[in-house]
Every structure is written in C-alpha cells, then in structure tokens.
Design an enzyme around this catalytic site. Sequence first.
Site, mmCIF file in Angstrom:
data_model
loop_
_atom_site.group_PDB
_atom_site.id
_atom_site.type_symbol
_atom_site.label_atom_id
_atom_site.label_comp_id
_atom_site.label_asym_id
_atom_site.label_seq_id
_atom_site.Cartn_x
_atom_site.Cartn_y
_atom_site.Cartn_z
ATOM 1 N N ASP A 1 -8.595 -12.517 -2.033
ATOM 2 C CA ASP A 1 -7.349 -12.759 -2.753
ATOM 3 C C ASP A 1 -7.532 -13.604 -4.002
ATOM 4 O O ASP A 1 -8.092 -14.711 -3.952
ATOM 5 C CB ASP A 1 -6.352 -13.451 -1.816
ATOM 6 C CG ASP A 1 -4.964 -13.546 -2.424
ATOM 7 O OD1 ASP A 1 -4.497 -12.534 -2.980
ATOM 8 O OD2 ASP A 1 -4.356 -14.622 -2.339
ATOM 9 N N LYS B 1 -2.784 -13.693 6.795
ATOM 10 C CA LYS B 1 -2.686 -14.316 5.485
ATOM 11 C C LYS B 1 -2.643 -15.829 5.624
ATOM 12 O O LYS B 1 -2.736 -16.367 6.726
ATOM 13 C CB LYS B 1 -1.465 -13.769 4.745
ATOM 14 C CG LYS B 1 -1.541 -12.255 4.521
ATOM 15 C CD LYS B 1 -0.314 -11.695 3.866
ATOM 16 C CE LYS B 1 -0.245 -12.039 2.392
ATOM 17 N NZ LYS B 1 -1.261 -11.351 1.597
ATOM 18 N N GLU C 1 -7.143 -12.140 5.029
ATOM 19 C CA GLU C 1 -7.137 -12.610 3.642
ATOM 20 C C GLU C 1 -8.075 -13.798 3.500
ATOM 21 O O GLU C 1 -8.025 -14.746 4.281
ATOM 22 C CB GLU C 1 -5.722 -13.015 3.249
ATOM 23 C CG GLU C 1 -5.601 -13.546 1.833
ATOM 24 C CD GLU C 1 -4.186 -13.997 1.524
ATOM 25 O OE1 GLU C 1 -3.360 -13.137 1.167
ATOM 26 O OE2 GLU C 1 -3.906 -15.207 1.668
ATOM 27 N N ARG D 1 22.531 14.024 -9.775
ATOM 28 C CA ARG D 1 22.066 12.647 -9.935
ATOM 29 C C ARG D 1 21.096 12.240 -8.827
ATOM 30 O O ARG D 1 20.073 11.598 -9.083
ATOM 31 C CB ARG D 1 23.260 11.695 -9.959
ATOM 32 C CG ARG D 1 22.925 10.256 -10.313
ATOM 33 C CD ARG D 1 22.522 10.120 -11.772
ATOM 34 N NE ARG D 1 21.079 10.192 -11.990
ATOM 35 C CZ ARG D 1 20.520 10.518 -13.135
ATOM 36 N NH1 ARG D 1 21.255 10.819 -14.187
ATOM 37 N NH2 ARG D 1 19.211 10.548 -13.263
ATOM 38 N N LYS E 1 4.941 -3.695 -0.746
ATOM 39 C CA LYS E 1 5.959 -4.106 -1.713
ATOM 40 C C LYS E 1 6.748 -2.882 -2.158
ATOM 41 O O LYS E 1 6.621 -2.387 -3.273
ATOM 42 C CB LYS E 1 5.305 -4.813 -2.896
ATOM 43 C CG LYS E 1 4.644 -6.133 -2.499
ATOM 44 C CD LYS E 1 3.950 -6.795 -3.675
ATOM 45 C CE LYS E 1 3.290 -8.100 -3.239
ATOM 46 N NZ LYS E 1 2.554 -8.756 -4.346
#
Length: 291
Positions: A228, A179, A207, A108, A147
């Site tokens: 962005d 950002k 950004e 597995r 992410k």
Amino acid sequence: MAVFSLSGFDLDRFVRETLNEDLGVGLEGGGKDVTSTSVIPADARFSGVMDSRDAIVVAGLPLAEAFFRALDPDVTIETLVNDGDKVAAGADLMRLEGNARAMLTAERSALNIVQHLSGIATMTQEYVLAMRGPGGNPSCTLLDTRKTLPGLRVLEKYATRMGGAQNHRMGLWDAAMIKDNHVAVAGSVHEAVRRAAEAGVKPIICEIDRLDQIEPALEAGAHHLLLDNMSPELLRQAVEIVAGRVPTEASGGINLDTIAAKAASGVDYCSVGRLTQSAPAADVGLDFTPL
C-alpha cells in the site's frame, strides 16, 4: 435478444426497478410517462440510432436492449457492435424500431447504463495500456476494487472486465482483506493473519505498508500481499523480499501518470479504485426519427 447473465445479478429485476423509479411507480400521481403519453399518439412508431460521440470501449448494450424490450416486446433491435469492442467517434452502436412512447420512456435508462458502463470500460482500457506500455510491465494485471456505487457492483465490475481488467474480490465474503484497522485491533500483522488462517479463511490478502511486515504476514499464512502506497523503489524491494512466494499487488496513489512505474517494479497486480469510483460517463446518444 442474446442471453445476458452475470452471477449475482437479476437482469429482469434491475430493469423493472429502474423503470419503476423513473416512472414513479407507487408514488402519488406516478406510474406513467406524462410527457410521452400526452404528446405522442399511442400507435406512433420511431426508428432510432444509438451512437458514440467519442472513441470508447463499449459496455452495457445488452442492458439497453433489455430496457427497450421491457416496454415494447415487439421492438426490432440490431446491435452493431459487442460489449468490449473499441469503437471510433461517430460509430453506430445499435439500431431500433418500435413503439414511439415505449422507446422514449426507456431511452434515459438505456442511455444512462451504456454511458456509465462504457465510461468505466474506456477508463479501464486507458489504465491497461498505460500499465503495459513503454516503461511499464506487459505481464502485470490490472485489478478493480470495491469502490463501486451501491447496487451497481456487479455491473461496474463487469465493465472493468470489458476494458481489460480482472476483478478483485467481489465483496466481503469471497476473500479476507486484512487492512490497517484490522491490524490495529489484532495487535500486529502476524496476529491478524494468524486469526484469519485459524478460521480457515481463503484466500487471505494482507495489506502491507512497511517492508518489515512482509515476513510476519507470510509466516502467518497470507496468500497475497497488497503493498500500500509504496514508491516504485519500495515496491521493487518488497518484490525481492517476497521472491515469488505469493502474488504481490501495488495499491494506492496509482493514476495514469504513475501506473507504469509501479507496474515496472515487478508486482503481479496493480489495483485502481478510480476505475469504478471516478470514471466519467461516455458520450453516447440516441436520435429518433418518426416513421
């Protein structure tokens, strides 16, 4: 077994901790595969074939091999393809022969990692082909993002490379990414970039979500602009303003239907979070035969 080495990744520890989790090591009643030890004789042997039920880009076979070898050092393994190969549905990936209990216990974990990483590699190649295909930009480079699943970043970013992407920053340590929230605290794009530059940080990625932020960011010392959630037309305008002074990256709202137009704007990069965030597992199986 060929050496499998990734910076920042401890293969032996990963294999040990993954198997310990599955076996319940340290838990009351844990530490064993109760099904295999009760049903399969200790000296029984299996042969097995790992295959793909769909067309995929392969990733993770060296890790699968490590799981089997951890429980049966004498297992015989023949790897039939390499990570990064694109295979047709029904292709055999690996042949094995060894102790039946060990192979069932490792099965597995070995399949999970190949299914997960191959799913990422396969989706990544789909995005590369869409980005560079008709209406796209053959010179644009696909980037991944942060992410990723906690604890699996190095492996997931490895899988995107197998699919044809390039890694963006690996974490919070190897590049500044300014950002909107950083800008909100600093007061402006110019001030946020200036502070990072004054601190000696390199590279500085900034950004940008409005065209009027481009010049202040460049003036303050940004090395890379992340454009962005801009439409292809706004991206084209941004690329014209930047005029090659720093690399440009399209990010946000990018999927298989939109990536070609975004790339055709002339940006150097397109970044896609769903490569690691949303890739479905590849359909890879493993069938055993008693010997």
